[in-house]
Design an enzyme around this catalytic site. Structure first.
Site, mmCIF file in Angstrom:
data_model
loop_
_atom_site.group_PDB
_atom_site.id
_atom_site.type_symbol
_atom_site.label_atom_id
_atom_site.label_comp_id
_atom_site.label_asym_id
_atom_site.label_seq_id
_atom_site.Cartn_x
_atom_site.Cartn_y
_atom_site.Cartn_z
ATOM 1 N N GLU A 119 21.256 27.253 -17.077
ATOM 2 C CA GLU A 119 20.298 27.391 -15.862
ATOM 3 C C GLU A 119 19.376 28.562 -16.201
ATOM 4 O O GLU A 119 18.219 28.465 -15.878
ATOM 5 C CB GLU A 119 21.268 27.735 -14.745
ATOM 6 C CG GLU A 119 21.842 26.404 -14.139
ATOM 7 C CD GLU A 119 22.974 25.939 -14.626
ATOM 8 O OE1 GLU A 119 23.621 26.825 -15.657
ATOM 9 O OE2 GLU A 119 23.522 24.961 -14.412
ATOM 10 N N HIS B 296 29.533 22.879 -4.732
ATOM 11 C CA HIS B 296 28.747 21.872 -4.894
ATOM 12 C C HIS B 296 28.129 21.634 -3.328
ATOM 13 O O HIS B 296 27.532 20.529 -3.194
ATOM 14 C CB HIS B 296 29.365 20.359 -5.322
ATOM 15 C CG HIS B 296 29.980 20.646 -6.859
ATOM 16 N ND1 HIS B 296 30.888 21.253 -7.272
ATOM 17 C CD2 HIS B 296 29.322 20.118 -7.757
ATOM 18 C CE1 HIS B 296 30.843 21.162 -8.466
ATOM 19 N NE2 HIS B 296 30.093 20.378 -9.034
#
Lengths: 343, 322
Positions: free
Chosen positions: B59, B126
């Site tokens: 990321e 999540h």
């Protein structure tokens, strides 16, 4: 030239590169050293706010980073890269204006010391979080490829300290995946602030990481200007020619504290006796004298010229106005109609 | 024709790739024949070769690369697989992209897409809503589209904006929310929308919570209350004027957000209304957020962790009684 990865080149006696390039590099090194010594004295006299971070002992590596880049290439210098920044084309005024807080500098008082750059001129402005600029350099190179440009490279500097960050690892990996024409020059100056190598990494040699990333790796004696010019110049050439990304690991000793607030009392005498602890500028000058590349009068002239340039850049910046809080627009985005109506 | 929130995001990206050669999409699994974990880029790699690129699970480097490309003339869209994982890119987003214009006078036009918010069974890693965290830092625009139309038009606008945009798309809305057509016009970013008019209480909200709030307004209408619902659309900039104008009409304010309760968008709205519109208030303003724990996995716990219509209605009724 060395074509195999992870090859160490130990040079007993420095061998001059083509004279003109060697002398050009030396002159940038001299300018950087002169400038930084002056900045240190201004700091000690209380005339610089914040800190001063110098590249003493690292000028040979740094200058080679800046010297082989051409117009259109991307340069991401780091903390100890004054010589490389100058060789790449950064005006001395950018340095003195930033250190002395002139509103006319590239950072306009919004950032200081080594956190400066001109992205429009392809000199990226580092953030303090080490390793972060590697992937930024990759992105800049991808943009050039998207635009259809040819014959460009990027060079991103790092130290052995920064090599231990996750950001550096991700940046190296993505550079190899994207196969961009990148050179990463890692200078092992043997201390991350005060922490010696044995608490920084446990691998045999940092250059061994190159193969793991899909880079070609080389080592260089960072005290030897000839070696730096050869090895970094060749790496830039290989990257430009379409070889995989290049990692060059240089070995030096940081001949200063982390910043000028730091007396570096933790550097051991044993380390100071190591070959990598030699001063690259003195060695380069010795080579010039030994091989008679310049006469003493010209050397004196060059020193005088460096001092004059530095004095001029400092005196200009000192005369300029500082930024004023009530004239600052305090706006962190360029799209003015999307500024949050907080106040 | 019917189009979902997720399809609108895909269509917006297709249009951007078609209309603007500076645009490329960068993210995990976005390319090839896969088209992303949620299929927001399905088919785009084939239609736009070399411009929809898979990345490693990196990321930090994904954002760093986008920053470098953006400052050299590109308009990258980075898809985070889940908003939660953008935490490992915080340094690049906050310290690099967020500071760059201020420091160098060169803006960084990246768009970071964050599949945000909770769905049943997704658990602590999540499900997060990170808009308040990004809004806290200077230099970023934070969009929180709640409708199919906004999902489409705001993503197109995000890419056109010269500054970094964090685009929070809500996963709960991906498949459930549908519209007849893609919009041909929209409000500009920075303008909130009155999603439902009323005179007794203002609920200010955004993203998936808009639909919970609208359901509550419908329910309370049967009890004789007229609730005004304001959809912020973007939490930064935050359209304080529209909120104040609404509170001027209703005198009562309830703010609802799905992010964690400490600080954040809802607290910011109350702070602004209290400071600038204290005289407009007939009762102390209230807010409702998720609970101050990680987001639970089990649906029984998850549905109680996030604000829901029942809780919003309870809070609204209490406020209406004051």
């Amino acid at each position: 030239m060395l074509e195999t990865a992870t090859r160490s080149k130990k040079s007993a006696a420095p061998k001059p590169a083509p004279h003109e390039r060697f002398l050009e590099a030396f002159r940038w090194m001299l300018l950087a050293r002169t400038l930084e010594e002056k900045l240190v004295s201004l700091y000690r006299g209380g005339l610089i706010t914040g800190g001063v971070y110098v590249g003493r002992g690292q000028e040979a590596v740094s200058v080679a980073c800046g010297l082989f880049l051409q117009k259109g290439d991307i340069f991401a210098p780091l903390i100890r890269d004054q010589a490389g920044r100058s060789a790449f084309g950064e005006p001395l005024l950018d340095v003195t204006r930033t250190y002395l807080g002139s509103r006319q500098g590239p950072m306009r008082g919004r950032d200081g010391n080594i956190h400066r750059g001109r992205p429009r001129n392809n000199q990226l402005a580092m953030i303090s979080h080490l390793g972060a600029m590697v992937s930024v350099t990759v992105g800049a190179l991808m943009a050039k490829r998207f635009h259809g440009e040819k014959n460009f490279v990027g060079l991103s500097c790092i130290g052995e300290g920064g090599m231990q960050t996750g950001s550096f690892h991700e940046g190296m990996n993505i550079a190899a995946i994207e196969q961009v024409p990148l050179v990463v020059v890692a200078t092992n100056n043997h201390y991350a602030y005060s922490t010696p190598n044995d608490r920084e990494f446990a691998c045999h040699d940092l250059v061994d990481r190159a193969i793991g990333y899909g880079f070609e790796g080389y080592t260089v004696d960072g005290t030897d200007l000839t070696d730096c010019l050869d090895m970094i110049g060749s790496a830039v050439k290989r990257a430009r020619a379409g070889r995989p990304p290049q990692l060059v690991v240089a070995s030096v000793l940081r001949l200063s504290g982390h910043g000028e607030h730091d007396d570096a009392s933790y550097v051991t005498d044993e380390i100071k006796r190591q070959p990598f602890a030699r001063d690259c500028l003195k060695l380069a000058e010795q080579t010039i004298v030994d091989v008679n590349l310049l006469d003493a009068a010209t050397l004196r002239e060059w020193r005088k010229d460096a001092a004059a340039q530095v004095d001029q850049a400092i005196s200009t910046a000192q005369k300029e106005a500082a930024p004023e809080a009530d004239e600052e627009d305090w706006c962190a985005i360029s799209t003015r109609d999307l500024v949050d109506p907080l106040e | 024709m019917s189009i979902t929130y997720l399809e609108a995001i895909r269509e917006a990206q297709a249009k951007l790739l078609r209309d603007d050669e500076r645009v490329f999409i960068y993210g995990q699994d976005v390319g090839g024949t896969f088209g992303g974990a949620f299929k927001a880029t399905k088919g785009l790699a084939k239609e736009f070769p070399g411009r929809v690129l898979n990345t490693p699970i990196s990321e930090d480097a994904m954002i760093g690369t986008a920053i470098g490309a953006a400052m050299h003339g590109m308009r990258p869209i980075v898809e985070m697989q889940f908003a939660d994982f953008s935490s490992t890119a915080l340094n690049q987003i906050l310290n690099n992209a967020g500071t760059h214009y201020w420091r160098t006078d060169v803006p960084v036009p990246i768009t970071v897409r964050l599949p945000s918010g909770g769905t049943k069974g997704s658990g602590p890693f999540h499900s997060q809503s990170m808009e308040s965290l990004y809004a806290h830092y200077p230099g970023l625009i934070v969009m929180t589209p709640a409708t199919v139309e906004d999902a489409y038009s705001m993503l197109i606008e995000a890419v056109a904006i010269d500054d970094p945009v964090v685009y929070c798309e809500h996963k709960y809305l991906y498949y459930h929310l549908k519209a007849e057509n893609l919009p041909t016009e929209s409000l500009p970013t920075g303008k909130a929308r009155i999603a439902r008019e009323g005179r007794d209480l203002t609920i200010v909200t955004y993203s998936a919570m808009l639909h919970e709030a609208l359901a509550v307004a419908e329910q309370l209408a049967t009890e004789g209350f007229e609730i005004e619902v304001v959809d912020l659309r973007s939490v930064k900039p935050l359209d304080t004027n529209t909120v104040l104008a609404s509170v001027a009409r209703t005198g009562r304010l309830l703010c609802v957000g799905e992010s964690f309760p400490w600080g954040g968008a809802t607290a910011e709205i109350i702070a602004r209304v209290t400071a600038e519109g204290f005289h407009l208030l007939d009762a102390a303003p209230q807010r409702l957020n998720a609970k101050d724990t990680p987001i639970p996995y089990h649906p029984n716990l998850w549905s109680a962790h996030r604000p829901n219509a029942k809780e919003i209605a309870r809070k609204a009724r209490a406020l209406l009684r004051e």
